[in-house]
Design an enzyme around this catalytic site. Structure first.
Site, mmCIF file in Angstrom:
data_model
loop_
_atom_site.group_PDB
_atom_site.id
_atom_site.type_symbol
_atom_site.label_atom_id
_atom_site.label_comp_id
_atom_site.label_asym_id
_atom_site.label_seq_id
_atom_site.Cartn_x
_atom_site.Cartn_y
_atom_site.Cartn_z
ATOM 1 N N LYS A 96 29.912 104.848 -8.791
ATOM 2 C CA LYS A 96 28.802 105.681 -9.276
ATOM 3 C C LYS A 96 28.125 106.408 -8.123
ATOM 4 O O LYS A 96 27.942 105.811 -7.074
ATOM 5 C CB LYS A 96 27.762 104.763 -9.949
ATOM 6 N N THR A 97 27.789 107.620 -8.209
ATOM 7 C CA THR A 97 26.810 108.340 -7.390
ATOM 8 C C THR A 97 26.970 109.843 -7.624
ATOM 9 O O THR A 97 28.089 110.376 -7.585
ATOM 10 C CB THR A 97 26.860 108.045 -5.867
ATOM 11 N N ASP B 209 27.712 101.558 -0.760
ATOM 12 C CA ASP B 209 27.051 100.334 -0.295
ATOM 13 C C ASP B 209 27.106 99.236 -1.353
ATOM 14 O O ASP B 209 27.343 98.071 -1.044
ATOM 15 C CB ASP B 209 25.576 100.621 0.048
ATOM 16 N N GLY C 46 20.607 104.925 -7.139
ATOM 17 C CA GLY C 46 20.041 106.054 -7.877
ATOM 18 C C GLY C 46 20.739 106.291 -9.209
ATOM 19 O O GLY C 46 21.918 105.971 -9.366
ATOM 20 N N ARG D 226 17.482 99.165 -5.562
ATOM 21 C CA ARG D 226 18.232 99.358 -4.312
ATOM 22 C C ARG D 226 18.302 98.091 -3.446
ATOM 23 O O ARG D 226 18.700 98.174 -2.286
ATOM 24 C CB ARG D 226 17.601 100.508 -3.515
ATOM 25 N N ASP E 83 26.157 111.933 -5.599
ATOM 26 C CA ASP E 83 26.461 112.543 -4.302
ATOM 27 C C ASP E 83 27.949 112.867 -4.133
ATOM 28 O O ASP E 83 28.308 113.675 -3.279
ATOM 29 C CB ASP E 83 26.036 111.615 -3.154
HETATM 30 P P1 FBP Z 1 22.842 106.736 -4.808
HETATM 31 O O1 FBP Z 1 23.525 106.922 -3.506
HETATM 32 O O2 FBP Z 1 22.243 105.404 -4.959
HETATM 33 O O3 FBP Z 1 23.737 107.082 -5.957
HETATM 34 O O4 FBP Z 1 21.624 107.765 -4.908
HETATM 35 C C1 FBP Z 1 21.802 109.107 -4.687
HETATM 36 C C2 FBP Z 1 20.511 109.874 -4.519
HETATM 37 O O5 FBP Z 1 20.241 110.574 -5.714
HETATM 38 C C3 FBP Z 1 20.601 110.822 -3.328
HETATM 39 O O6 FBP Z 1 21.222 112.031 -3.667
HETATM 40 C C4 FBP Z 1 19.157 110.955 -2.910
HETATM 41 O O7 FBP Z 1 19.026 111.272 -1.550
HETATM 42 C C5 FBP Z 1 18.606 109.589 -3.175
HETATM 43 O O8 FBP Z 1 19.386 109.048 -4.228
HETATM 44 C C6 FBP Z 1 17.160 109.598 -3.566
HETATM 45 O O9 FBP Z 1 16.708 108.291 -3.634
HETATM 46 P P2 FBP Z 1 15.481 107.794 -4.523
HETATM 47 O O10 FBP Z 1 16.018 107.600 -5.894
HETATM 48 O O11 FBP Z 1 15.154 106.483 -3.909
HETATM 49 O O12 FBP Z 1 14.414 108.813 -4.456
#
Ligand code: FBP
Length: 549
Positions: free
Chosen positions: A202-203, A176, A81, A145, A205
């Site tokens: 990165k994230t 991951d 993400g 992803r 979260d």
């Molecule tokens: P990452 O773990 O890849 O950084 O993504 C975080 C996130 O934004 C989460 O907070 C959320 O649940 C998810 O991606 C949403 O995924 P998508 O971009 O596939 O809708």
């Protein structure tokens, strides 16, 4: 293409580096510490990572470094993400490479790890990078992803690296993706390839953190953006005095975003999934907590309020957790499940659920039940960002308040509004903190590459201080790993950091929440500031500050 005035001015923002790595790169050398061990499962991980296990921690010291002027070909991948600052990580790698040797080249793999597997790339030139400095999003090369996991995918990645004569690949991603970086580093070495692999944390979260990674990039900007929006809603609520706002916040499993937003804004109600899991709090108890605040505030004439809900909450409530895990298994066993109509999916699931899970499932509003049956993510998990938990809570609170009214225990008016903040913050223009942090992570990644290291993650620490005092280095990826059960077998993974219930950020929140539940104590943080006094422009998150006190 028309660009905003702010974007134009931000192109010229000079991202800061830690003092120790801001000089001439030929004067920065690497110092290695003692061999390291993984978090757990040492013997098994040693066996899995024969070539990369147990490397020493790397730091930078002044000293002549001739290797920094090597001509290098480097590839970079944005994985998962979006998170604010990704473009600056790439700018940091680019500037480092060019500082070392103007003939060095940087290639961006398109659309995430799939770009490496399929050999799809573009060269990142000065004019491209200059159009992306200090901007949000991952649009420079896109993200994806795809996981590099099958033998064919590893072999195809190696083939691409060979064809492009790559000295290194930098993988910018979450837990991951960095696990993937560790596996790729090992695979390349085991197959006699020179290509080094370096990860970057990165994230939004915030769950890729530990002793050496103090924060994942993007968390700062994303949570400040959500806090601004929550503050605006609070001000509106406190002006109109007629709505209860239920706001779900992104963050997947971990509640770091919700906790930081609560510390920034002081909501009336806020749940932390890790606490719900720890205490085994039921859905009924959660609804009772919400209604307690609504009832008390209504008694004082305040028929308004704000509740924050982490997006992962449903997965932690015991009865929902049991239901979701049963559904995951049913879906995993049924190859034709995704192709079915919503009605058939529902029938198949209801037919296979245990009695207890079926009762929970049938008690849910139809739209929420349908959301639980949506397509799983590539790891076979329910996509929590697609489940409208805030609406479920409103539905249940309405029922409970009606019952309380009948009993003569509630006499207010409940007008709820629901919101979900996630994508609004993931690609925001990076705060000064993220702009500087990301640039430093990228520049550090270059220094680790120049130093010939592989299987490392770029690390920049001491983040609660000003950027000049930050400390850069490299952490061996295997040091952050353990084995976890995934799809029935043990897999090496980087341990996810959930909210620590003994940590200062949670304790600070817990000490104030009963006051916030009753009294209007809202704080309005306002928008991220890019220009002005450092106490508003360069300040880190409250979480980071409390963790370092
Ligand atoms: P990452 O773990 O890849 O950084 O993504 C975080 C996130 O934004 C989460 O907070 C959320 O649940 C998810 O991606 C949403 O995924 P998508 O971009 O596939 O809708």
């Amino acid at each position: 293409m028309e660009i905003s005035t702010l974007q134009k001015i931000r192109y010229n923002y000079y991202a800061k580096l830690p003092d120790e790595i801001s000089g001439n790169v030929s004067g920065i050398s690497i110092k290695l510490g003692e061999p390291t061990e993984s978090l757990a499962d040492r013997a098994e991980l040693k066996e899995l990572f024969k070539h990369t296990y147990g490397k020493p921690v790397a730091c930078f010291v002044p000293g002549k470094n001739e290797a920094s002027s090597r001509q290098l070909n480097v590839g970079v991948i944005l994985s998962g993400g979006q998170a604010p600052g990704g473009h600056n990580v790439i700018a940091g790698i680019f500037d480092g490479l060019k500082k070392g040797n103007s003939e060095s080249r940087l290639f961006g793999f398109l659309g995430g790890p799939a770009g490496l597997i399929e050999g799809k790339h573009t060269e990142i030139t000065a004019s491209i990078i200059n159009r992306h400095r200090n901007t949000g999003g991952f649009d420079i090369i896109g993200s994806g992803r795809t996981k590099i996991e099958t033998p064919e995918q590893f072999a195809a990645s190696l083939e691409t690296a060979k064809k492009m004569n790559l000295d290194a690949v930098v993988i910018i991603g979450g837990d991951d993706s960095n696990t993937n970086a560790a596996l790729l580093a090992e695979y390349f070495l085991a197959n006699g390839m020179k290509t080094q692999v370096i990860g970057c944390p990165k994230t939004i979260d915030g769950d890729l953190k530990n002793e050496f990674i103090e924060a994942s990039f993007g968390f700062d900007t994303a949570v400040k953006t959500y806090s601004e929006l929550i503050g605006n809603i609070m001000r509106d609520a406190n002006s109109a005095k007629k709505y209860w706002h239920f706001i779900r916040l992104m963050g997947r499993t971990a509640s770091h975003i919700t906790l930081e937003a609560a510390l920034q804004t002081h909501p009336n109600v806020c749940f932390i999934s890790e606490e719900v899991a720890g205490r085994g709090t039921s859905l009924t108890e959660i609804v009772n907590t919400i209604c307690d605040s609504i009832v008390k505030r209504a008694a004082a004439g305040d028929n308004f309020g704000v509740a924050l809900v982490p997006e992962g909450l449903v997965e932690f409530v015991p009865e929902m957790k049991a239901l979701i895990s049963e559904i995951n298994e049913i879906v995993a066993r049924d190859d034709s499940f995704e192709a079915q109509t919503p009605e058939t999916k529902r029938e198949r699931v209801c037919g296979a659920l245990s009695a207890a899970a079926k009762e929970t499932f049938e008690s849910l509003p139809e739209d929420i039940a349908g959301q639980l049956l949506r397509e799983r993510d590539p790891h076979g998990n329910v996509q929590v960002s697609l489940i409208e938990t805030e609406k479920l809570l409103v539905h249940l609170a309405k029922k409970r308040l009606a019952a309380l009214k009948k009993e003569g225990k509630y006499n207010g008016k409940f007008s709820p509004l629901t919101h979900f903040f996630g994508y609004e913050g993931r690609a925001a223009a990076p705060s000064n903190f993220d702009a500087d942090y990301c640039y430093s992570l990228g520049f550090t990644a270059f220094l680790l590459i120049a130093g010939g290291l592989t299987g490392y993650i770029s690390s920049v620490r001491n983040l609660s201080k000003s950027a000049g005092e930050w400390v850069a280095g490299g952490i061996p990826l295997t040091m952050m790993m353990n084995l976890e059960r995934r799809h029935g077998s043990s897999k090496p993974v980087i341990k996810k950091a959930l909210v620590d219930l003994d940590g200062k950020p949670f304790k600070t929140f817990a000490a104030s929440r009963s006051l916030w539940a009753e009294k209007t104590s809202f704080v309005y943080p306002g928008a991220i500031q890019y220009f002005g006094p450092p106490e508003v422009c360069d300040v880190c998150t409250i979480t980071l500050k409390l963790e370092h006190e």
